[in-house]
Design a protein around this motif. Structure first.
Motif, short mmCIF file in Angstrom:
data_model
loop_
_atom_site.label_atom_id
_atom_site.label_comp_id
_atom_site.label_asym_id
_atom_site.label_seq_id
_atom_site.Cartn_x
_atom_site.Cartn_y
_atom_site.Cartn_z
N HIS A 1 0.72 -1.54 -0.01
CA HIS A 1 0.05 0.06 -0.02
C HIS A 1 0.80 1.41 0.04
CE1 HIS A 1 -3.62 -2.33 0.55
NE2 HIS A 1 -3.26 -3.03 1.72
N PHE B 1 -3.24 6.84 2.00
CA PHE B 1 -3.43 6.64 3.41
C PHE B 1 -2.35 6.00 3.94
CE2 PHE B 1 -5.87 3.15 0.95
CZ PHE B 1 -5.33 2.11 1.49
N HIS C 1 -7.57 -7.08 10.75
CA HIS C 1 -6.78 -7.40 9.55
C HIS C 1 -6.95 -8.72 9.66
CE1 HIS C 1 -3.98 -7.57 6.16
NE2 HIS C 1 -3.62 -8.65 7.06
N GLU D 1 -1.01 7.47 7.24
CA GLU D 1 -1.96 7.31 8.28
C GLU D 1 -2.30 5.99 8.93
OE1 GLU D 1 -6.81 7.43 8.23
OE2 GLU D 1 -5.69 9.06 6.99
N LEU D 2 -2.26 5.00 7.73
CA LEU D 2 -2.10 3.41 8.13
C LEU D 2 -0.85 2.96 9.11
CD1 LEU D 2 -3.40 0.81 7.69
CD2 LEU D 2 -2.13 0.71 5.48
N ARG E 1 -16.50 -5.88 12.30
CA ARG E 1 -16.15 -4.28 11.90
C ARG E 1 -17.48 -3.63 12.14
NH1 ARG E 1 -12.25 -5.99 6.65
NH2 ARG E 1 -10.23 -5.47 7.81
#
Ligand code: CMP
Length: 139
Positions: A53, A58, A116, A61-62, A103
């Motif tokens: 990623h 993001f 995750h 942030e992640l 979630r």
């Protein structure tokens, strides 16, 4: 087939003492916890783990979020464990997650989404090997 998948209970969840209820949901779904440990990632580790990623907007942030508090990394085993785990987690965005999923019940946002899970057999193998040695997996 009997499979193994890799799971993380993320900082937003460990911080709210949801490790037990989330693990219970995984177990109720028929997944066996064959390895489990609480760790705190360094930024370098989070960046390596989420390397696919790295070009996403993001990513910063992640990786900062994933290092912000301890996480619990687990290996789950069961029939079709990868799909089963994804089903019990629910959609990445809690607003789109089905009722009863982890979630839907616990996630705060698309980033702070409590768990995750590996998205396929190849990533499951890679992710398990990143965090656990063979000796730590007790079926
Ligand atoms: P995870 O399954 O851990 O893999 C990648 C993570 O990126 C995903 O869960 C989300 O928590 C996170 N993510 C995806 N989209 C966004 C976004 N738009 N903003 C912040 N985080 C995101």
């Amino acid at each position: 087939a009997l499979e193994r998948t890799f799971s993380i209970i993320k900082p937003d969840a460990t911080k709210r003492n949801l490790t037990g209820v989330i693990t219970a949901k995984l177990e109720e779904a028929g997944l066996r916890v064959v390895a489990s440990k609480r760790i705190q990632l360094t930024l370098a580790q989070a960046q390596e783990f989420y390397g696919v990623h790295k070009d996403r907007p993001f990513f910063g942030e992640l990786t900062e979020f994933m290092t912000s508090e301890p996480i619990v990394v687990q290996v789950l085993e069961g029939e079709d464990a990868i799909a089963k785990n994804r089903e019990v987690m629910g959609a990445t965005n809690p607003a789109e997650a089905a009722p009863g999923t982890i979630r839907k019940e616990y996630a705060l946002s698309i980033g702070e989404n409590s768990v995750h899970g590996s998205d396929g057999p190849d990533t499951a193998k890679e992710e398990i090997a990143y965090f656990f040695s063979g000796l730590e997996l007790v079926g």
